[in-house]
Design an enzyme around this catalytic site. Structure first.
Site, mmCIF file in Angstrom:
data_model
loop_
_atom_site.group_PDB
_atom_site.id
_atom_site.type_symbol
_atom_site.label_atom_id
_atom_site.label_comp_id
_atom_site.label_asym_id
_atom_site.label_seq_id
_atom_site.Cartn_x
_atom_site.Cartn_y
_atom_site.Cartn_z
ATOM 1 N N LYS A 47 0.931 -1.480 0.018
ATOM 2 C CA LYS A 47 -0.262 0.065 0.243
ATOM 3 C C LYS A 47 0.928 0.921 0.157
ATOM 4 O O LYS A 47 0.376 2.641 0.028
ATOM 5 C CB LYS A 47 -0.867 -0.410 1.202
ATOM 6 N N GLY A 48 2.175 0.790 0.363
ATOM 7 C CA GLY A 48 2.760 2.010 0.997
ATOM 8 C C GLY A 48 3.432 3.425 -0.244
ATOM 9 O O GLY A 48 2.877 4.319 -0.312
ATOM 10 N N GLU A 108 7.820 2.270 -6.108
ATOM 11 C CA GLU A 108 7.901 1.568 -4.398
ATOM 12 C C GLU A 108 8.188 2.901 -3.665
ATOM 13 O O GLU A 108 8.521 4.311 -4.555
ATOM 14 C CB GLU A 108 9.100 1.219 -4.640
ATOM 15 N N ASP A 109 7.517 3.151 -2.324
ATOM 16 C CA ASP A 109 7.506 4.177 -1.364
ATOM 17 C C ASP A 109 8.985 4.395 -0.926
ATOM 18 O O ASP A 109 9.995 4.843 -0.570
ATOM 19 C CB ASP A 109 6.695 3.407 -0.441
ATOM 20 N N ASP A 112 14.869 -0.552 1.991
ATOM 21 C CA ASP A 112 16.143 -0.283 3.029
ATOM 22 C C ASP A 112 16.875 -1.156 2.362
ATOM 23 O O ASP A 112 17.900 -1.149 2.416
ATOM 24 C CB ASP A 112 15.310 -0.520 4.124
ATOM 25 N N LYS A 140 16.587 4.592 1.865
ATOM 26 C CA LYS A 140 17.680 4.419 2.517
ATOM 27 C C LYS A 140 18.173 3.290 2.665
ATOM 28 O O LYS A 140 18.812 2.522 2.608
ATOM 29 C CB LYS A 140 16.729 4.014 4.179
ATOM 30 N N PHE A 161 13.543 4.878 11.933
ATOM 31 C CA PHE A 161 11.818 4.258 10.921
ATOM 32 C C PHE A 161 10.828 5.736 10.886
ATOM 33 O O PHE A 161 10.706 6.396 11.539
ATOM 34 C CB PHE A 161 11.017 3.524 11.844
ATOM 35 N N VAL A 162 10.909 5.854 9.212
ATOM 36 C CA VAL A 162 9.398 6.705 8.987
ATOM 37 C C VAL A 162 7.973 6.677 8.902
ATOM 38 O O VAL A 162 8.438 5.253 8.085
ATOM 39 C CB VAL A 162 10.698 7.537 7.707
ATOM 40 N N ASP A 168 3.314 3.415 6.768
ATOM 41 C CA ASP A 168 2.575 3.122 8.096
ATOM 42 C C ASP A 168 3.328 2.847 9.439
ATOM 43 O O ASP A 168 5.011 1.938 8.832
ATOM 44 C CB ASP A 168 1.321 1.781 7.359
ATOM 45 N N ARG A 174 -0.101 6.599 7.381
ATOM 46 C CA ARG A 174 -0.422 6.516 6.124
ATOM 47 C C ARG A 174 -0.557 7.713 5.765
ATOM 48 O O ARG A 174 -0.108 8.446 4.410
ATOM 49 C CB ARG A 174 -1.303 5.708 5.871
HETATM 50 P P1 5GP Z 1 13.266 -3.316 2.343
HETATM 51 O O1 5GP Z 1 12.714 -4.945 1.761
HETATM 52 O O2 5GP Z 1 13.504 -2.359 1.510
HETATM 53 O O3 5GP Z 1 13.576 -3.696 3.307
HETATM 54 O O4 5GP Z 1 11.951 -2.860 2.493
HETATM 55 C C1 5GP Z 1 11.368 -2.443 1.636
HETATM 56 C C2 5GP Z 1 9.520 -2.532 2.881
HETATM 57 O O5 5GP Z 1 9.903 -1.904 3.968
HETATM 58 C C3 5GP Z 1 8.507 -1.188 2.308
HETATM 59 O O6 5GP Z 1 8.478 -1.772 1.019
HETATM 60 C C4 5GP Z 1 8.688 -0.790 2.809
HETATM 61 O O7 5GP Z 1 7.510 -1.191 3.396
HETATM 62 C C5 5GP Z 1 9.178 -1.209 4.678
HETATM 63 N N1 5GP Z 1 10.063 -0.144 5.045
HETATM 64 C C6 5GP Z 1 11.295 -0.549 5.571
HETATM 65 N N2 5GP Z 1 11.843 1.137 6.011
HETATM 66 C C7 5GP Z 1 10.800 1.371 6.504
HETATM 67 C C8 5GP Z 1 10.522 2.218 7.035
HETATM 68 O O8 5GP Z 1 11.314 3.653 7.580
HETATM 69 N N3 5GP Z 1 9.228 2.941 7.768
HETATM 70 C C9 5GP Z 1 8.210 2.474 6.809
HETATM 71 N N4 5GP Z 1 6.934 2.422 7.610
HETATM 72 N N5 5GP Z 1 7.736 1.185 6.486
HETATM 73 C C10 5GP Z 1 9.429 0.815 5.889
#
Ligand code: 5GP
Length: 191
Positions: A47-48, A108-109, A112, A140, A161-162, A168, A174
């Site tokens: 949903k992000g 993508e939102d 990380d 990030k 963590f944002v 969310d 959100r």
């Molecule tokens: P990754 O697989 O790159 O670690 O993370 C991707 C997903 O993790 C993002 O689409 C999001 O849903 C969640 N995520 C990663 N960092 C954050 C953050 O700082 N805040 C939030 N709310 N979700 C995050």
């Protein structure tokens, strides 16, 4: 600026609505320059990315000569931290249309560790699109576990963590129009 959201947690604005709008505008101009009149299929990740894609696709529509993208959606869920670091991602919703032969842009939102995007890029690439690129509002870059290519990045987020603008914490925050650091009662950033 600090905002008291509840007695248990507080949020600290990291990117204002204006800063986000400017970043989306920069991304739209870069995307428009690359695709010109080409067909473009945006695949946004729910949903992000819901606010990113709605603002980005409308910004594209107002740029002269820019692409008029079609929109499709996927939804994924990452498991808890342990399994996430093994790269396990669950597909909750697939695209409605085939991407074969299309210029696909993943929207993508936030990225990380990169495992979620790595999974999505691999899945979509296996379906023989004409091209595959990725636009992400927030990067990030501090804890990457997967080597993912980001073609368009809006803003580099702090190592925290944002929430907000689609992101969310346990389904809350959100709908905030800005992005904020979520600080738990312990004083630490949420994870
Ligand atoms: P990754 O697989 O790159 O670690 O993370 C991707 C997903 O993790 C993002 O689409 C999001 O849903 C969640 N995520 C990663 N960092 C954050 C953050 O700082 N805040 C939030 N709310 N979700 C995050």
């Amino acid at each position: 600026m600090q905002t008291r959201e509840s007695s248990a947690e507080r949020i600290e604005v990291v990117f204002t609505a204006e800063a986000i709008a400017a970043a989306i505008d920069r991304m739209a101009r870069a995307i428009a320059a690359d695709y010109a009149e080409a067909d473009l299929r945006i695949v946004a990740i729910l949903k992000g990315a819901m606010f990113v894609v709605s603002d980005l696709s409308r910004a594209l529509a107002t740029l002269p000569g820019g692409p008029r993208p079609t929109l499709d959606f996927m939804a994924v869920s990452s498991y808890g931290n342990d399994t996430r670091s093994s790269g396990e991602v669950r597909l909750l919703k697939d695209t409605s249309e085939s991407v074969e032969g299309c210029n696909v842009l993943i929207v993508e939102d936030i990225v990380d560790n990169g495992l979620t995007l790595h999974y999505l890029q691999g899945l979509l690439r296996s379906r023989a699109p004409k091209s595959l690129k990725t636009a992400v509002l927030l990067d990030k870059p501090y804890r990457r576990l997967a080597d993912v290519r980001l073609d368009y990045v809006g803003l580099v987020a702090p190592d925290a963590f944002v929430v907000g603008y689609g992101l969310d914490y346990q389904e809350r925050y959100r709908t905030l129009p800005f992005v904020a650091n979520l600080i738990l009662p312990s004083g630490e950033s949420a994870r």
